[in-house]
Write an enzyme that holds these catalytic residues in place. Sequence first.
Site, PDB file in Angstrom:
ATOM      1  N   ASP A 282       0.829  -1.200   0.000  1.00 36.80           N
ATOM      2  CA  ASP A 282       0.000   0.000   0.000  1.00 36.80           C
ATOM      3  C   ASP A 282       0.871   1.261   0.000  1.00 36.80           C
ATOM      4  O   ASP A 282       0.611   2.219  -0.730  1.00 36.80           O
ATOM      5  CB  ASP A 282      -0.906  -0.048   1.229  1.00 36.80           C
ATOM      6  CG  ASP A 282      -1.970   1.018   1.176  1.00 36.80           C
ATOM      7  OD1 ASP A 282      -2.856   0.912   0.313  1.00 36.80           O
ATOM      8  OD2 ASP A 282      -1.889   1.960   1.976  1.00 36.80           O
TER       9      ASP A 282
ATOM     10  N   ASP B  18     -28.117  12.380 -17.785  1.00 33.85           N
ATOM     11  CA  ASP B  18     -28.696  11.151 -18.315  1.00 33.85           C
ATOM     12  C   ASP B  18     -29.733  11.574 -19.348  1.00 33.85           C
ATOM     13  O   ASP B  18     -30.123  12.748 -19.417  1.00 33.85           O
ATOM     14  CB  ASP B  18     -29.343  10.318 -17.185  1.00 33.85           C
ATOM     15  CG  ASP B  18     -29.448   8.836 -17.539  1.00 33.85           C
ATOM     16  OD1 ASP B  18     -28.711   8.023 -16.958  1.00 33.85           O
ATOM     17  OD2 ASP B  18     -30.277   8.498 -18.429  1.00 33.85           O
TER      18      ASP B  18
ATOM     19  N   VAL C 227     -22.246   5.382 -19.201  1.00 39.41           N
ATOM     20  CA  VAL C 227     -23.524   4.978 -19.829  1.00 39.41           C
ATOM     21  C   VAL C 227     -23.476   3.477 -20.099  1.00 39.41           C
ATOM     22  O   VAL C 227     -22.465   2.801 -19.861  1.00 39.41           O
ATOM     23  CB  VAL C 227     -23.810   5.776 -21.128  1.00 39.41           C
ATOM     24  CG1 VAL C 227     -23.851   7.278 -20.830  1.00 39.41           C
ATOM     25  CG2 VAL C 227     -22.795   5.483 -22.208  1.00 39.41           C
TER      26      VAL C 227
ATOM     27  N   GLU D 160     -23.206  -0.296 -21.383  1.00 37.74           N
ATOM     28  CA  GLU D 160     -22.018  -0.920 -21.990  1.00 37.74           C
ATOM     29  C   GLU D 160     -22.314  -1.310 -23.448  1.00 37.74           C
ATOM     30  O   GLU D 160     -22.590  -2.482 -23.754  1.00 37.74           O
ATOM     31  CB  GLU D 160     -21.626  -2.145 -21.145  1.00 37.74           C
ATOM     32  CG  GLU D 160     -20.306  -2.787 -21.506  1.00 37.74           C
ATOM     33  CD  GLU D 160     -19.094  -2.012 -21.007  1.00 37.74           C
ATOM     34  OE1 GLU D 160     -19.212  -0.829 -20.667  1.00 37.74           O
ATOM     35  OE2 GLU D 160     -18.005  -2.608 -20.973  1.00 37.74           O
TER      36      GLU D 160
ATOM     37  N   SER E  65     -16.304  -1.523 -18.454  1.00 32.46           N
ATOM     38  CA  SER E  65     -15.604  -2.655 -17.818  1.00 32.46           C
ATOM     39  C   SER E  65     -15.038  -3.619 -18.841  1.00 32.46           C
ATOM     40  O   SER E  65     -14.240  -4.480 -18.470  1.00 32.46           O
ATOM     41  CB  SER E  65     -16.506  -3.392 -16.824  1.00 32.46           C
ATOM     42  OG  SER E  65     -17.831  -3.330 -17.188  1.00 32.46           O
TER      43      SER E  65
ATOM     44  N   HIS F 229     -11.873   2.874 -14.219  1.00 32.81           N
ATOM     45  CA  HIS F 229     -12.763   1.755 -13.903  1.00 32.81           C
ATOM     46  C   HIS F 229     -12.994   1.633 -12.402  1.00 32.81           C
ATOM     47  O   HIS F 229     -12.148   1.124 -11.668  1.00 32.81           O
ATOM     48  CB  HIS F 229     -12.156   0.456 -14.471  1.00 32.81           C
ATOM     49  CG  HIS F 229     -13.046  -0.725 -14.332  1.00 32.81           C
ATOM     50  ND1 HIS F 229     -12.576  -1.987 -14.071  1.00 32.81           N
ATOM     51  CD2 HIS F 229     -14.394  -0.838 -14.403  1.00 32.81           C
ATOM     52  CE1 HIS F 229     -13.605  -2.828 -13.998  1.00 32.81           C
ATOM     53  NE2 HIS F 229     -14.709  -2.152 -14.191  1.00 32.81           N
TER      54      HIS F 229
ATOM     55  N   GLU G 214      -9.179   1.250 -11.401  1.00 33.52           N
ATOM     56  CA  GLU G 214      -8.157   1.020 -12.428  1.00 33.52           C
ATOM     57  C   GLU G 214      -8.133   2.236 -13.363  1.00 33.52           C
ATOM     58  O   GLU G 214      -9.180   2.636 -13.876  1.00 33.52           O
ATOM     59  CB  GLU G 214      -8.501  -0.230 -13.249  1.00 33.52           C
ATOM     60  CG  GLU G 214      -8.321  -1.530 -12.479  1.00 33.52           C
ATOM     61  CD  GLU G 214      -8.769  -2.748 -13.282  1.00 33.52           C
ATOM     62  OE1 GLU G 214      -8.030  -3.737 -13.320  1.00 33.52           O
ATOM     63  OE2 GLU G 214      -9.870  -2.707 -13.872  1.00 33.52           O
TER      64      GLU G 214
ATOM     65  N   ASN H 103     -10.527  -7.889 -13.849  1.00 29.40           N
ATOM     66  CA  ASN H 103     -11.494  -8.819 -14.445  1.00 29.40           C
ATOM     67  C   ASN H 103     -10.805  -9.851 -15.334  1.00 29.40           C
ATOM     68  O   ASN H 103     -11.262 -10.984 -15.443  1.00 29.40           O
ATOM     69  CB  ASN H 103     -12.560  -8.065 -15.243  1.00 29.40           C
ATOM     70  CG  ASN H 103     -13.587  -7.453 -14.300  1.00 29.40           C
ATOM     71  OD1 ASN H 103     -13.777  -7.939 -13.184  1.00 29.40           O
ATOM     72  ND2 ASN H 103     -14.231  -6.379 -14.733  1.00 29.40           N
TER      73      ASN H 103
ATOM     74  N   TYR I 197      -7.632  -5.142  -3.271  1.00 29.58           N
ATOM     75  CA  TYR I 197      -8.579  -4.027  -3.199  1.00 29.58           C
ATOM     76  C   TYR I 197      -9.744  -4.148  -4.182  1.00 29.58           C
ATOM     77  O   TYR I 197     -10.803  -3.585  -3.970  1.00 29.58           O
ATOM     78  CB  TYR I 197      -7.855  -2.694  -3.446  1.00 29.58           C
ATOM     79  CG  TYR I 197      -6.971  -2.256  -2.303  1.00 29.58           C
ATOM     80  CD1 TYR I 197      -7.287  -2.575  -0.985  1.00 29.58           C
ATOM     81  CD2 TYR I 197      -5.821  -1.506  -2.534  1.00 29.58           C
ATOM     82  CE1 TYR I 197      -6.476  -2.163   0.063  1.00 29.58           C
ATOM     83  CE2 TYR I 197      -5.010  -1.088  -1.481  1.00 29.58           C
ATOM     84  CZ  TYR I 197      -5.344  -1.426  -0.193  1.00 29.58           C
ATOM     85  OH  TYR I 197      -4.552  -1.014   0.852  1.00 29.58           O
TER      86      TYR I 197
HETATM   87  P1  NAD Z   1     -26.844   1.139 -15.892  1.00 35.61           P
HETATM   88  O1  NAD Z   1     -27.579   0.399 -16.923  1.00 35.61           O
HETATM   89  O2  NAD Z   1     -27.237   0.996 -14.475  1.00 35.61           O
HETATM   90  O3  NAD Z   1     -26.890   2.690 -16.234  1.00 35.61           O
HETATM   91  C1  NAD Z   1     -26.622   3.232 -17.493  1.00 35.61           C
HETATM   92  C2  NAD Z   1     -27.276   4.598 -17.553  1.00 35.61           C
HETATM   93  O4  NAD Z   1     -26.836   5.218 -18.736  1.00 35.61           O
HETATM   94  C3  NAD Z   1     -28.796   4.549 -17.596  1.00 35.61           C
HETATM   95  O5  NAD Z   1     -29.329   5.387 -16.597  1.00 35.61           O
HETATM   96  C4  NAD Z   1     -29.122   5.094 -18.969  1.00 35.61           C
HETATM   97  O6  NAD Z   1     -30.329   5.856 -18.990  1.00 35.61           O
HETATM   98  C5  NAD Z   1     -27.930   5.973 -19.221  1.00 35.61           C
HETATM   99  N1  NAD Z   1     -27.704   6.295 -20.638  1.00 35.61           N
HETATM  100  C6  NAD Z   1     -27.827   5.493 -21.717  1.00 35.61           C
HETATM  101  N2  NAD Z   1     -27.514   6.217 -22.837  1.00 35.61           N
HETATM  102  C7  NAD Z   1     -27.201   7.452 -22.414  1.00 35.61           C
HETATM  103  C8  NAD Z   1     -26.801   8.628 -23.077  1.00 35.61           C
HETATM  104  N3  NAD Z   1     -26.680   8.679 -24.403  1.00 35.61           N
HETATM  105  N4  NAD Z   1     -26.546   9.735 -22.358  1.00 35.61           N
HETATM  106  C9  NAD Z   1     -26.679   9.713 -21.002  1.00 35.61           C
HETATM  107  N5  NAD Z   1     -27.089   8.638 -20.339  1.00 35.61           N
HETATM  108  C10 NAD Z   1     -27.321   7.509 -21.034  1.00 35.61           C
HETATM  109  O7  NAD Z   1     -25.315   0.766 -16.099  1.00 35.61           O
HETATM  110  P2  NAD Z   1     -24.163   0.669 -15.005  1.00 35.61           P
HETATM  111  O8  NAD Z   1     -24.209  -0.660 -14.365  1.00 35.61           O
HETATM  112  O9  NAD Z   1     -24.174   1.892 -14.175  1.00 35.61           O
HETATM  113  O10 NAD Z   1     -22.870   0.672 -15.940  1.00 35.61           O
HETATM  114  C11 NAD Z   1     -22.388   1.850 -16.531  1.00 35.61           C
HETATM  115  C12 NAD Z   1     -20.993   1.594 -17.058  1.00 35.61           C
HETATM  116  O11 NAD Z   1     -20.165   1.201 -15.969  1.00 35.61           O
HETATM  117  C13 NAD Z   1     -20.886   0.488 -18.068  1.00 35.61           C
HETATM  118  O12 NAD Z   1     -19.897   0.814 -19.001  1.00 35.61           O
HETATM  119  C14 NAD Z   1     -20.465  -0.721 -17.250  1.00 35.61           C
HETATM  120  O13 NAD Z   1     -19.752  -1.665 -18.009  1.00 35.61           O
HETATM  121  C15 NAD Z   1     -19.560  -0.067 -16.255  1.00 35.61           C
HETATM  122  N6  NAD Z   1     -19.400  -0.793 -14.989  1.00 35.61           N
HETATM  123  C16 NAD Z   1     -20.454  -1.381 -14.400  1.00 35.61           C
HETATM  124  C17 NAD Z   1     -20.280  -2.055 -13.205  1.00 35.61           C
HETATM  125  C18 NAD Z   1     -21.437  -2.704 -12.512  1.00 35.61           C
HETATM  126  O14 NAD Z   1     -21.205  -3.584 -11.669  1.00 35.61           O
HETATM  127  N7  NAD Z   1     -22.650  -2.296 -12.770  1.00 35.61           N
HETATM  128  C19 NAD Z   1     -19.001  -2.114 -12.616  1.00 35.61           C
HETATM  129  C20 NAD Z   1     -17.939  -1.458 -13.244  1.00 35.61           C
HETATM  130  C21 NAD Z   1     -18.153  -0.810 -14.447  1.00 35.61           C
END
Ligand code: NAD
Length: 732
Positions: A313, A360, A417, A419, A446, A467, A479, A517, A676
Amino acid sequence: MQYFGKAIQIMPLAEEGEHAAALTGMLEMRFNREDGSVNKFDRQAIEELHESVALLSQQGEQLRGLLVSSGKDDFIVGADVSLFHSIFAQPEEQIIALNSRVHETLDTLQSLPCPTVAVINGVALGGGLELCLALDFRVVDSRAKLGLPEVKLGIFPGWGGTVRLPRMIGADHALEWICRGEQHAAERCLSVGVADALVAPERLRAGGIDLLRQLSDSAAERPPALDFRQRRQQKRQPLQLRPLESLMAFETAKAQVVAATGPHYPAPLSAVKLLQQQAGMSAGDALAAEAKAFVKMAQHWVCHNLVSVFLGDQFLKKQLSRMTRNASRISRVGVIGAGTMGAGIAAQSVSHGLPVVLRDISDDALDQALGEVSQTLGRRVDRGRMSRREMQQALTRVRATRSYEDLANTELVVEAVSEDTAVKANVLQALEEAISPQTVLTSNTSTLSISMLAKTLQHPARFCGLHFFNPVHRMPLVEVIRGEHTADSTVAQALSYAARLGKTPVVVGDCPGFLVNRILFPYLAGFMGLVSEGVDIRRIDQVMEAFGWPMGPARLLDVVGMDVAAYAQQVMAAAYPDRMVIADEKNVLQQLVKQGRLGQKAGVGFYRYQPDKRGRQQPRVDPELQQLLVADQSAEAVSDQQIVERLMLPLLMEAVRCLDEGIVGTPQEVDMALIYGLGFPPFRGGALRYLDAEGPAVLCDQADALSHLGGLYAVPPSLRDLARGNGRFYAS
Ligand code: NAD
């Protein structure tokens, strides 16, 4: 008398101010390291402690009072942990001799003919606090934080803390302080009796001097509470506990410690047993018992690993400070996408003082996100990490919007937004139009390649991956992903933002799965292989939890969500076809997704979920599950050890590949990121430390024995070379 060491100085005690007169017969012992911003006990400071206390005791009756203070912002932060590996590697008798020598010195300090007072500013931890316990009185300032964090390093206090603390504040409080290793705020120190007075920082020194003057005034009638000789007597005699009280205190503590720390962390339980054994002893015998018990923990492999994690750390912190030296301070952030992650990142930002514009396309998503931000901050209030007023202020820092124009003044934007490559590309392009050319642009993707996403941008140098892990407020790792064209200044800004949010950022290369991952999915593939052979998921979870993981793989997949995991698994299979492709009939994730068993969020996944009395979802074994999964009935029974090998070997091999490919630069970064980011058991020191401990040659043999299962168990050539040369990833 005067003494000028490099860490400690002793001089006549004088009040502050231009015309202040010295206080006759009184001395001040000040910890003020010449070379460094904090006081700590390294070899030099310990040597000077012995020397200076010997000189003080030679003063005899001339000495009328001693004030112990610090010339730094904090009192003493504790021992120099970087010395622990080399000290603890010495023979048992030498470690006992080192501690016994400090015991003697602190006993001499405690036996000076005059009253002694510590004035404690800021942090006093470990040996820093144990020194203060040997003094008669402790005055703390309102910023003070005191604690005995040794258990976090796999040991317990070894400078008399296990003897003096229970005799001063009682067994119950002492057990809590020693076994939990937490830091305690000034009010708490006062209420349990570790501190005798609490004053404002600017009054600290004067308060200490006033107290010392009262104590040393031989003519004055003193209340018993100010009788320093009586206090010393209390520290020397056995603990005043009736047999029933003693039984209750120690047996309850043992049960609590076992429930809280499980079987892998021996130090807290050993500390309870030690305190129980010492209860009926005089201080001298109790100190000898402490030295003997201490060395057992110091030489335990768990201590070695926990010290390594602490140093890992520190290594990351040093790297961070080097890389962010020239980063400008971010003061306004944008977050695009108000879903699970966007809401979490927004909450984390505002609770650390950063205003956020949250965008959003959906009003519902924005409303829900604001509710989640409020809930997250509410939990901080409940835990005492934030006041209600601070929460109200933090909430005013979030601005929800549907427009890109509101992002114009932001200095860093996190895209979070859905994925989907096309959606992300559109959002990034629109953002580039809306923000200034200096604004740093990041994506929380991710799975998608940062260099690929950067192709849609006009200025790819200001773009990188950022990330966060879910849930954002709880997971310490972030990350920072460097794409092909990412500029160093972009990485520096992203690192500095993540650190500002209280996270530990690690810079990683751009590859599918990035670091964490990428290493996790081979482990999950090993799990799926076992499930497809009909091995009970509950048993696999139990074996892996016994190995030390916070939850087993089936439970983890239920928490992540089967659809999310199945999608990521496909990405990994496409990227690493030699080892990550899973045949349809063995792809348990796909089978569960088809049946709508999406995990905890759907109420059913590998387990079926039901709320307990407190409304928390609890997993229950689902008898239907095994029939739903297509299992190879010809598979042979596996042992617990084989379960561990089937899951851990793919993880370890992938960790080695990441290091070989330069996804991160050092074994420390691999290990700390997995601790972590995934909760890899800290007592094992990290994946590569575990590999070292098991032995590269042994693990190569184990993997070779499983090679019939495919590329998942293929040994990277570099590991084979290391095994052949009997090498290790870490020198120690
Ligand atoms: P989610 O589906 O909960 O939320 C996505 C949001 O994006 C929604 O509210 C949607 O309305 C909004 N959106 C879609 N198009 C849009 C646009 N053009 N402009 C603005 N908003 C828009 O998704 P999430 O789980 O929060 O994941 C978001 C990102 O984080 C992804 O890339 C995902 O891979 C990554 N991520 C997710 C996790 C997880 O465990 N959920 C962990 C790490 C990374």
